[in-house]
Enzyme design. Structure first.
Site, PDB file in Angstrom:
ATOM      1  N   ASP A  85       0.821  -1.213   0.000  1.00 31.67           N
ATOM      2  CA  ASP A  85       0.000   0.000   0.000  1.00 31.67           C
ATOM      3  C   ASP A  85       0.858   1.267   0.000  1.00 31.67           C
ATOM      4  OD1 ASP A  85      -2.313  -1.408  -0.134  1.00 31.67           O
ATOM      5  OD2 ASP A  85      -2.936  -1.076   1.940  1.00 31.67           O
ATOM      6  N   GLY A  86       2.004   1.224   0.696  1.00 29.91           N
ATOM      7  CA  GLY A  86       2.874   2.389   0.728  1.00 29.91           C
ATOM      8  C   GLY A  86       3.382   2.768  -0.648  1.00 29.91           C
ATOM      9  N   ASN A 117      -4.806   8.602   0.748  1.00 26.61           N
ATOM     10  CA  ASN A 117      -5.395   7.990   1.941  1.00 26.61           C
ATOM     11  C   ASN A 117      -5.824   8.999   3.000  1.00 26.61           C
ATOM     12  OD1 ASN A 117      -5.573   5.290   1.401  1.00 26.61           O
ATOM     13  ND2 ASN A 117      -4.014   4.651   2.857  1.00 26.61           N
ATOM     14  N   ASP A 118      -4.842   9.655   3.607  1.00 23.57           N
ATOM     15  CA  ASP A 118      -5.206  10.485   4.750  1.00 23.57           C
ATOM     16  C   ASP A 118      -4.160  11.535   5.089  1.00 23.57           C
ATOM     17  OD1 ASP A 118      -3.161   8.980   6.149  1.00 23.57           O
ATOM     18  OD2 ASP A 118      -4.644   7.436   6.569  1.00 23.57           O
ATOM     19  N   ASP A 132      -4.854  11.647  20.996  1.00 24.03           N
ATOM     20  CA  ASP A 132      -3.559  11.283  20.430  1.00 24.03           C
ATOM     21  C   ASP A 132      -3.370  11.901  19.053  1.00 24.03           C
ATOM     22  OD1 ASP A 132      -2.931   9.827  22.632  1.00 24.03           O
ATOM     23  OD2 ASP A 132      -3.051   7.860  21.693  1.00 24.03           O
ATOM     24  N   THR A 139     -10.202   2.588   4.971  1.00 23.94           N
ATOM     25  CA  THR A 139      -9.831   1.258   5.460  1.00 23.94           C
ATOM     26  C   THR A 139      -8.439   1.242   6.078  1.00 23.94           C
ATOM     27  OG1 THR A 139      -9.099   0.682   3.222  1.00 23.94           O
ATOM     28  CG2 THR A 139     -11.312  -0.001   3.858  1.00 23.94           C
ATOM     29  N   ASN A 190      -7.832   5.430   9.580  1.00 24.42           N
ATOM     30  CA  ASN A 190      -9.187   5.794  10.000  1.00 24.42           C
ATOM     31  C   ASN A 190      -9.932   4.604  10.587  1.00 24.42           C
ATOM     32  OD1 ASN A 190     -11.925   7.310   9.756  1.00 24.42           O
ATOM     33  ND2 ASN A 190     -12.191   5.523   8.425  1.00 24.42           N
ATOM     34  N   LEU A 191      -9.853   3.464   9.932  1.00 24.46           N
ATOM     35  CA  LEU A 191     -10.536   2.265  10.414  1.00 24.46           C
ATOM     36  C   LEU A 191      -9.940   1.795  11.734  1.00 24.46           C
ATOM     37  CD1 LEU A 191     -12.610  -0.008   9.925  1.00 24.46           C
ATOM     38  CD2 LEU A 191     -10.853  -1.215   8.623  1.00 24.46           C
ATOM     39  N   SER A 192      -8.609   1.833  11.835  1.00 24.65           N
ATOM     40  CA  SER A 192      -7.942   1.426  13.076  1.00 24.65           C
ATOM     41  C   SER A 192      -8.331   2.327  14.235  1.00 24.65           C
ATOM     42  CB  SER A 192      -6.418   1.463  12.885  1.00 24.65           C
ATOM     43  OG  SER A 192      -6.010   0.552  11.882  1.00 24.65           O
TER      44      SER A 192
END
Length: 291
Positions: free
Chosen positions: A67-68, A141-142, A171, A182, A185-187
């Site tokens: 993904d990276g 992604n974010d 945090d 996914t 955000n999901l974590s």
């Protein structure tokens, strides 16, 4: 399609073996393929691709890695409008469309034009760098503000279209695109959105208050994150991270403006599986149930 360009993650594709295999296979089919060799466009990024290497007639970029690697390639290629196909050489691999063992059959489909294109929205973050100059950075992604080097909670004020929404003592805060829903955000307990939707998710990370929840806003909205102060007599600090890459340390009073980018990323889909099926399989949902 006949003209391809391969970007590979050298730490996962030793000696470019998979990339060379692709090139040989494509050329045996009477098509054309180049492999990215110059990853020195940006010294702060391990796999940043120099788009000047990409031949003008290229129709597709094949991305080998996890993904990276996909995130970096999507960022580098955003201005080219070049469709990308992800091949997972990593572990979970939410962004990649196919696994390595299905690579050659996927290439056959590309050559035969048996694929669909998905438009994915990007985020754009505008902020001042350490020298006070405006910097703009895209994110597939974010965009995240995490607590700083001293690991104390950080206060993040969140504004939507100039109006204060809330301030989070937490945090950190994740601002996610649908594609990134996914990921972090999901974590952090945020909702999952279909990647082809348009919207922006605001999710606090381990907030100090149990009342703080995620919020989904329109892709037309402008979000500002400003570092506040948990204690009035002290300055807070937070780490700005965009698509997993640290940008800078930010301090009380500093901010970043986030909105939908003008550019989109175009994903190539060849495996026929829909997002919900991939999501279920990647997370191992329902394995012990008979449907």
């Amino acid at each position: 399609m006949k003209h391809f360009f391969v970007i590979t993650n050298g730490s996962k594709d030793k000696n470019f073996e998979s990339a060379k295999k692709i090139k040989t296979y494509i050329e045996q089919k009477g098509c054309f393929c180049s492999i990215a060799t110059d990853y020195g466009q940006d010294d702060t990024k391990e796999y940043s691709t120099d788009i000047k290497e990409i031949p003008e007639n290229t129709q597709c970029a094949i991305i080998l890695g996890g993904d990276g690697t996909m995130l970096q390639a999507a960022n580098d290629l955003a201005t080219t409008r070049l469709p990308i196909l992800g091949v997972n050489l990593g572990n979970l691999g939410f962004l990649a469309d196919i696994e390595e063992n299905h690579l050659l059959s996927a290439i056959d489909k590309l050559i035969a034009n048996q694929f669909v294109l998905e438009e994915r929205m990007l985020l754009e973050g505008s902020y001042l760098d350490e020298n006070g100059k405006e910097k703009k950075q895209l994110a597939l992604n974010d965009i995240v503000i995490n607590k700083g080097h001293y690991y104390h909670l950080v206060c993040v004020k969140v504004y939507i279209n100039g109006k204060l929404l809330d301030f989070y003592i937490a945090d950190g805060v994740v601002i996610s695109s649908p594609t990134g829903s996914t990921g972090y955000n999901l974590s952090a307990g945020g909702p999952v959105m279909l990647p082809t939707m348009e919207g922006i998710i605001i999710t606090p990370i381990c907030p100090h208050s149990l009342n703080n929840r995620s919020l989904v806003v329109s892709a037309k909205d402008e979000i500002i994150l400003e570092i506040g102060s948990v204690k009035d007599e002290k300055k807070d600090e937070g780490i700005l991270i965009i698509d997993g890459m640290v940008q800078r340390t930010m301090y009380t009073g500093e901010s970043i403006c986030i909105q939908k980018a003008k550019e989109n990323t175009r994903f190539i889909k060849v495996n026929g599986a829909n997002f919900l099926e991939i999501f279920r399989n990647k997370l191992g949902m329902g394995k012990d149930m008979k449907l």
